[in-house]
Every structure is written in C-alpha cells, then in structure tokens.
Scaffold this active site. Structure first.
Site, mmCIF file in Angstrom:
data_model
loop_
_atom_site.group_PDB
_atom_site.id
_atom_site.type_symbol
_atom_site.label_atom_id
_atom_site.label_comp_id
_atom_site.label_asym_id
_atom_site.label_seq_id
_atom_site.Cartn_x
_atom_site.Cartn_y
_atom_site.Cartn_z
ATOM 1 N N GLY A 296 0.761 -1.246 0.000
ATOM 2 C CA GLY A 296 0.000 0.000 0.000
ATOM 3 C C GLY A 296 0.785 1.284 0.000
ATOM 4 O O GLY A 296 0.280 2.311 0.434
ATOM 5 N N GLU B 132 -4.356 -2.931 5.749
ATOM 6 C CA GLU B 132 -5.578 -2.524 5.043
ATOM 7 C C GLU B 132 -5.371 -2.443 3.537
ATOM 8 O O GLU B 132 -6.284 -2.689 2.745
ATOM 9 C CB GLU B 132 -6.084 -1.182 5.590
ATOM 10 C CG GLU B 132 -5.516 0.082 4.968
ATOM 11 C CD GLU B 132 -4.021 0.284 5.223
ATOM 12 O OE1 GLU B 132 -3.367 0.930 4.388
ATOM 13 O OE2 GLU B 132 -3.514 -0.194 6.243
ATOM 14 N N ASP B 133 -4.144 -2.124 3.109
ATOM 15 C CA ASP B 133 -3.850 -2.021 1.683
ATOM 16 C C ASP B 133 -4.029 -3.373 0.992
ATOM 17 O O ASP B 133 -4.668 -3.483 -0.056
ATOM 18 C CB ASP B 133 -2.429 -1.501 1.482
ATOM 19 C CG ASP B 133 -1.404 -2.230 2.353
ATOM 20 O OD1 ASP B 133 -1.790 -3.137 3.117
ATOM 21 O OD2 ASP B 133 -0.210 -1.897 2.273
ATOM 22 N N ASN B 134 -3.468 -4.411 1.591
ATOM 23 C CA ASN B 134 -3.574 -5.746 1.022
ATOM 24 C C ASN B 134 -5.016 -6.231 1.021
ATOM 25 O O ASN B 134 -5.462 -6.880 0.069
ATOM 26 C CB ASN B 134 -2.682 -6.710 1.817
ATOM 27 C CG ASN B 134 -2.598 -8.079 1.184
ATOM 28 O OD1 ASN B 134 -3.424 -8.941 1.451
ATOM 29 N ND2 ASN B 134 -1.609 -8.288 0.339
#
Length: 452
Positions: free
Chosen positions: A227, A271-273
């Site tokens: 991210g 959270e990005d993944n």
C-alpha cells in the site's frame, strides 16, 4: 521389495522433487527479472499529461501525514508537481500540533495553483491509525479516483498520468477481460542514512522482494499488493467490505448490507492488502502495475527496526495466508542452495561447493539486474561493497527472522502493541501481557493516546 530399495526410491523422489521446486523458483525469478526489464527500463510520457482538463478523469490524491518523515518536503512536493491537468491534493493529519503541518503549509504557499487542502482530525473507525487518519479525506474527496500514497514516498512527475492510463485502460477493451480496479507501484528503497537496518531494507526491497512481487503480479493468480502507492475508485471500494466473498455480479449495483468502503478496513493492520484482495475477490476485478516505482525513502533504520519490521508482516501474513507463509523459507536463496546442492549431489554426484557457488553467483546477478531496471541505472560503484554486504546479510537473516516471527501473534506498530487475529484483523494487545512492547519500543514514537 527390500527396505533398502524402498529407502533409495524415496530418496530419488525426494531429490527429484527438490530439483523441480528449485527449477520452479528460478522460473519465477526469471519472470520477475524479465518483467522488470520490460516494464521499467522505458517510461514513456502519457498523453493525458498534456490533455485538456475536461477530457481526463479527476483524481483525489490522499496523503496521510504523521510527524517529520525522512525527506518529507521532497516527498510531498512530488505530488504538487504532477503533470496531470485535473487533480486535488488532500493532506491528512490527526493532530493539529503535528510537526508535518508547517511543511505542508509551506508547500501550499509555494504552489498556489495546486488545489490542495489540509484536513485535520481523525475519525476512529477501527484500530488501524492510517485508516482513521484518512476517513475525513476519503469522504471529502471531490473525485471518484483516489490515489492513496504514504508520506515517506516520492514519485516521478509523470506517475499519476501513467497510472490513470493503466486504471482506465484502452478505449476498446478486450472482450471478456477483467476490468482494472486498482493500480499499484513497486516500492523501491532510497537510502539517505547509511545505517545497517536501512541497507538491509534497501537490499531486500530492491532485489528479492521486487523480483517476487513482479513475478506474482505477472502470473496474476491472486491479489498481491503493497500500500505505498495505490489508485482505485471510491465507487468500487464502496461495494466491498473485506469479507472476500464474491458479490452477485449479475446485478451491477449489488452492494453488501454490512459497512463498506474504507471504514470497513479499519479493523485490519494490512488494510492495503485487504482492499486489493476485496476488489479482486468480491468484485472479480484485477490489478495492474504502471511503469513507475514508489520511491520509499528509508531514513535512520536500525538493525532492530529492520528485524521487527520483517517479523511484523510475517505474523500478519501468517494469519491471512498460512500455507503460503509456511512455504516462504523454501523460496529464499540459502535454503534453496541447500536443496539444490543436496539434490544434485545425490542424483548426479555434483560436489556441493560447485552448485552452491554457481547458485549464488546467478542469484545475485539476477537481483542486481532487477535493481538496475527499477533504478534506471546499475548499482553505483560508490555503494557496491556496502550493498553486497547488506545483500548477503539479508539472505542469511531471512530464515532466523522467519523463525522468530512465526511463533507469535503480537506486533508493535507506531509505538502500539497489537494482537493479529484471524484473516489479518487486529486488536489492541493487553498492556499487562505486552512483553513485545516492553522489549522493543520503536524510536521516535511515544505511546500517547492521541497518536495517529
């Protein structure tokens, strides 16, 4: 059949399996190296850079800030100078006394023609401080396309235009081909302080990590996204919630009854993944890489910083993709060299020192080729020996760090201790049993209740 004969047959099968695994990993490495050469050695200027503003989709750039990151002024300035005719820049800080604010205000004064706003104050929707910091910017963004980029990243002035090109795709898409829902950029470490941890991070990100990252995204059997710098559509994100359960795609307006959008991902540490995985699995869309890198400026990273940073993400991945995480040691060069040497010796009588020397000579050659592709130039002669030493140390440390990380579920991030739960969700760790936080408190962060 005698027991001795069965044992010999088993060893032949085992040695053959080892060679097949070894060859497969080399195929993956070559795919990553080839993709780096193909994608990053030529970066053409996008036609969107000079197009009229009315003819291009608008983009809202969201940058979460916390303190004085290394190279902060230049990092932020790189988004003020994007060659794109229609974008706004939203700088988010949780605390009105944050040290990043004077830098942000100075840049706003320097570039009065850039549509930039500072948004102060977080909204707590989960345990992830980055998500909490971004929520207000996410809701106030004027455009559907969002570019979320970390404050320790600097990018080329043509990055946004090329990324929108990749996200929107050609005017006449190929029938049956999945739409691009997210565009991401390979992290490339830039060392500003010659600390051992910084050099280890540089050797890791710019060679083995980049090689595997590119190969996995080229094969594209599943989502694999970091991210540091990602573009996606808010309208897509509002339809997913991180459950990774496919939506009813026969209904183009189908949504979930549960909370969706960015707030739904505040319960995850990575959270990005999870956002990338949700767009992939819930919407059935795919990802793409532009021909730009996210230049991750690494500052004063100590050896301990590096070790616990690697351990943190191994522990997160363990709770998200256990089988793949357990296989990680068998993809690293040291373990692979042992597999190769043992197999070749048993099957063909090749002396181990020959196969091991050949293995590492070829391995570092490919890694340095990946580095040159991403950097746009070969490894500088002035840092050649430092880099080689860090590269060797990184390879030797991979297995010990994995073993340290795999037997635990507690991590420290931004001065706070968390317990990693099922599917990558996290919860604040109980202070009474947070030995990890007491053992190692990251430098430059105080565990304040008002921290980002």
């Amino acid at each position: 059949m005698s027991a001795d004969s069965s044992w010999v047959d088993f060893r032949v099968v085992l040695a053959s399996t080892g060679l097949i695994w070894y060859s497969g990993l080399w195929v993956i490495g070559i795919i990553g190296c080839r993709e780096a050469r193909k994608r990053y050695r030529l970066r053409p200027r996008s036609p969107l850079a000079a197009a009229p503003a009315a003819s291009v989709p608008g983009v809202s750039i969201l940058r979460p800030l916390k303190g004085l990151d290394t190279n902060l002024y230049e990092n932020l300035e790189s988004t003020f100078t994007q060659e794109y005719p229609k974008y706004e820049l939203l700088l988010s800080v949780a605390d009105e006394n944050d040290q990043a604010l004077p830098v942000a205000r100075e840049l706003i004064s320097k570039y009065p023609n850039v549509n930039c706003r500072i948004i102060i104050g977080e909204e707590v929707v989960g345990v992830n401080p980055k998500v909490n910091n971004l929520i207000r910017s996410y809701r106030e963004a004027a455009h559907d396309i969002l570019w979320v980029i970390d404050s320790n990243v600097t990018v080329h002035s043509g990055t946004l235009a090329r990324s929108v090109d990749a996200l929107v795709g050609p005017p006449s898409p190929v029938p049956g081909k999945r739409r691009i829902a997210l565009v991401h950029h390979v992290p490339f470490a830039v060392v500003t302080e010659s600390k051992i941890g910084s050099r280890l991070e540089e050797a890791f990100l710019n060679t083995n990590h980049a090689k595997m990252y590119l190969a996995i995204n080229t094969v594209a059997v599943d989502s694999c996204v970091m991210g540091k710098s990602n573009l996606y559509r808010r309208s897509d994100l509002e339809r997913v919630n991180g459950s990774l359960k496919p939506l009813d795609l026969s209904n183009p307006t189908a949504t979930r009854p549960e909370p969706c959008g960015l707030p739904a991902f505040g319960r995850f540490l990575a959270e990005d993944n999870m956002i990338a995985g949700a767009l992939w699995h819930e919407l059935g869309e795919r990802h793409d890489l532009s021909c730009d890198v996210a230049r991750n400026v690494v500052g004063n990273m100590t050896f301990s910083d590096y070790v616990w940073r690697r351990a943190r993400w191994i522990r997160v991945r363990k709770h998200m993709v256990l089988a793949a995480t357990l296989l990680e040691p068998f993809t690293e060069s040291v373990v692979l060299s042992i597999i190769c040497a043992t197999s070749l010796r048993y099957l063909f009588g090749v002396p181990p020192w020959i196969s091991i020397c050949a293995h590492f000579a070829l391995w570092i050659y490919v890694d340095l080729d990946v580095y040159a592709s991403l950097a746009g130039h070969p490894l500088p002669a002035a840092t050649r020996w430092q880099f080689a030493a860090a590269w060797a140390a990184r390879e030797l440390l991979a297995l010990p760090i994995f073993l340290l990380a795999i037997f635990g579920s507690e991590v420290v991030w931004r001065g706070r201790a968390y317990r990693v739960l099922r599917n990558g969700e996290v919860a604040r760790a109980d202070k009474s049993r947070s030995w990890l936080q007491r053992f190692r408190q990251p430098k430059n962060y105080d565990p304040l209740d008002t921290e980002m």
